[in-house]
Design an enzyme around this catalytic site. Structure first.
Site, PDB file in Angstrom:
ATOM      1  N   ASP A  96      42.796   2.509  16.018  1.00  0.00           N
ATOM      2  CA  ASP A  96      44.161   2.012  15.853  1.00  0.00           C
ATOM      3  C   ASP A  96      45.047   3.011  15.116  1.00  0.00           C
ATOM      4  OD1 ASP A  96      46.418   0.415  15.426  1.00  0.00           O
ATOM      5  OD2 ASP A  96      45.546  -0.462  13.617  1.00  0.00           O
ATOM      6  N   ASP A 283      51.760   3.468  19.022  1.00  0.00           N
ATOM      7  CA  ASP A 283      50.697   2.677  18.417  1.00  0.00           C
ATOM      8  C   ASP A 283      49.626   2.297  19.435  1.00  0.00           C
ATOM      9  OD1 ASP A 283      49.134   1.027  16.909  1.00  0.00           O
ATOM     10  OD2 ASP A 283      50.652  -0.501  16.559  1.00  0.00           O
TER      11      ASP A 283
END
Length: 392
Positions: A96, A283
Site C-alpha cells: 500500500d 495510491d
C-alpha cells in the site's frame, strides 16, 4: 488522512517473487477474476428497492432476477502477497503506497482478527521486544496493538531488524478484515506519515544496500488476464511503451503530485483554486478514482449514473457510451476511455469507478487502480518523484 483509503476493489492480486536481475527484484502479480473477487462483499441495503430503481431509471430487462447489487466496502484492498517474519512465519499483506507502517495480526488478537495468520514471537529466534503502543486511524476506523522487531523477508530480500506492529484489535476494519484474504498491511509511503516514524521496509532495503536503486514500480494486469508485476529497485521496460515522464512530488508524505485539472467531455472539475486542492495522491491501496463528493456527484449526473445507497458510489448500464475522462498532471494529459473507468458488476450493471470522498486534509483526488492499470507507475523514493508511462 493517516493511511490508505481502500475502495471497491477490481484487481486482487497474488504475488510470487522471481530471481533478482542486475540488482532488481521482480514480484509477479496474478489477477483474480473480478467475479471471484467480489464474492464476499457487503450487500447494498434495500437491494430489492435498489434493483427496481435501476430498472426504472435505465429501463433494464435482464430476463432474470439479478439479485442484490453487491458492492465491496472500502476497507478491503487489492495488492497482497506473502512476506515472512522471523524466518518461518508467512503472512499475506497489502502492498500500500497510501500508508507507511507494516502490521500483521498478533497471536494475542482474538475475534476481530478472524481466521487470519497470527505472528507469534515465541516461534522466532530473531525477535526483539519493543512493546511501544501502536495506534493507527484508517478511513474505516482504528487499528491498535504494539510494536515488535524481527527480520523480514520481502520477495526474497531480507530486511534485518524491521520494526512492525502486532495488531491485537482490528475491529475498526470490520468484516473487511475478518473475512478478507490479507493478514496485514505493508506501507510503502514515507516515514513522515508513519506511526512513531518507523522506517518502512522499502526504506530499510535502501538503507541496507539491498536494492539497485531507490525506486519501485507497479504494472497491473488488465482485464484480459495478463500477469502483473511489482518491481523493487527499478523498472521493467517490457511493461510500458515510450519514455517515462517524471513528475516531482509536491510533498514527501503520500505520493502526491500536482494536479492541473480534471475534465470530462469538455466540463472542467477543480476542487478549488488552492494549491492543496491542485494535487492528486497516487495510491496502490485505492481501487477506484476518488474525488471530492460534490465533484463526483456532478460527474455522475453528467454521464447519467445513479447513486448506490452506501459509500458514495454510482452505477450505470454496461456498454453505455461514456466520454473520455482526463487528468492533467504537470501539464501532461492522462486520459481514460469510458470503458476504463467502469467495473462490470454483472447482470448488465457496471460500477462507475469514481467514488466521492472528502478527506480531512482538504479537497483532493486519489488515483488508484483505475488510473494505475493504464499508466505504469514508478515510485522514486530516492529522487522524490513519480514517473508515468503507458502500460503495454
Amino acid at each position: 488522512m493517516r493511511a490508505v483509503i481502500s475502495l471497491v476493489c477490481a484487481a486482487a492480486l497474488y504475488l510470487t517473487p522471481s530471481l533478482a536481475e542486475d540488482g532488481i527484484r521482480k514480484i509477479g502479480l496474478s489477477k483474480v477474476a473480478d467475479r471471484d473477487f467480489v464474492e464476499k462483499k457487503l450487500k447494498a441495503s434495500d437491494g430489492d428497492v435498489l434493483r427496481e430503481s435501476l430498472r426504472h431509471h435505465f429501463e433494464i430487462s435482464t430476463g432474470q432476477e439479478p439479485g442484490n447489487i453487491i458492492v465491496k466496502d472500502y476497507q478491503n484492498a487489492q495488492y497482497y502477497g506473502t512476506i515472512t517474519l522471523g524466518g518461518n512465519q508467512n503472512f499475506d499483506v497489502i502492498f500500500d503506497t497510501g500508508s507507511s507502517n507494516l502490521w500483521v495480526a498478533s497471536y494475542k488478537c482474538w475475534f476481530s482478527c478472524g481466521l487470519h495468520h497470527r505472528y507469534n514471537s515465541k516461534k522466532s529466534h530473531t525477535f526483539v521486544a519493543n512493546n511501544t503502543d501502536f495506534n493507527i486511524q484508517y478511513g474505516s476506523g482504528p487499528v491498535s496493538g504494539y510494536f515488535s522487531t524481527d527480520d523480514l523477508d520481502l520477495g526474497g530480500l531480507t530486511v534485518e531488524g524491521q520494526t512492525f506492529a502486532e495488531v491485537t484489535d482490528a475491529s475498526g476494519l470490520g468484516l473487511a478484515f475478518m473475512i478478507g484474504k490479507f493478514d496485514g498491511i505493508l506501507g510503502m509511503g514515507f516515514d513522515s506519515i508513519s506511526v512513531a516514524n518507523t522506517p518502512t521496509p522499502f526504506q530499510q532495503l535502501m538503507a541496507q544496500g539491498r536494492l539497485n536503486s531507490g525506486m519501485f514500480a507497479f504494472y497491473l494486469g488488465g482485464a484480459d488476464g495478463k500477469d502483473g508485476e511489482l518491481v523493487l529497485g527499478g523498472t521493467d521496460p517490457k511493461h510500458y511503451t515510450g519514455d517515462i515522464v517524471w513528475v516531482d512530488l509536491v510533498s514527501e508524505t503520500y505520493w502526491t503530485v500536482g494536479l492541473d485539472g480534471v475534465t470530462l467531455d469538455g466540463a472542467t472539475y477543480h476542487a478549488s483554486e488552492t494549491a492543496k486542492a491542485k494535487a492528486a495522491i497516487i495510491d496502490s491501496g485505492t481501487s477506484l478514482l476518488a474525488g471530492p463528493t460534490a465533484e463526483v456527484a456532478a460527474m455522475a449526473q453528467q454521464v447519467g449514473a445513479i447513486k448506490l445507497p452506501i459509500n458514495n458510489e454510482y452505477v450505470i448500464p454496461c456498454g453505455m457510451p461514456l466520454p473520455t475522462l482526463t487528468f492533467t498532471i504537470d501539464g501532461k494529459d492522462y486520459p481514460l476511455n469510458g470503458d476504463e473507468y467502469v467495473i462490470n458488476a454483472g447482470n448488465g450493471i457496471c460500477l462507475l469507478a469514481i467514488m466521492g470522498i472528502d478527506v480531512p486534509a482538504g479537497p483532493m483526488w486519489i488515483l488508484g487502480d483505475t488510473f494505475m492499470r493504464k499508466y505504469y507507475s514508478v515510485f522514486d523514493m530516492e529522487n522524490k518523484r513519480m514517473g508515468f508511462a503507458r502500460s503495454t
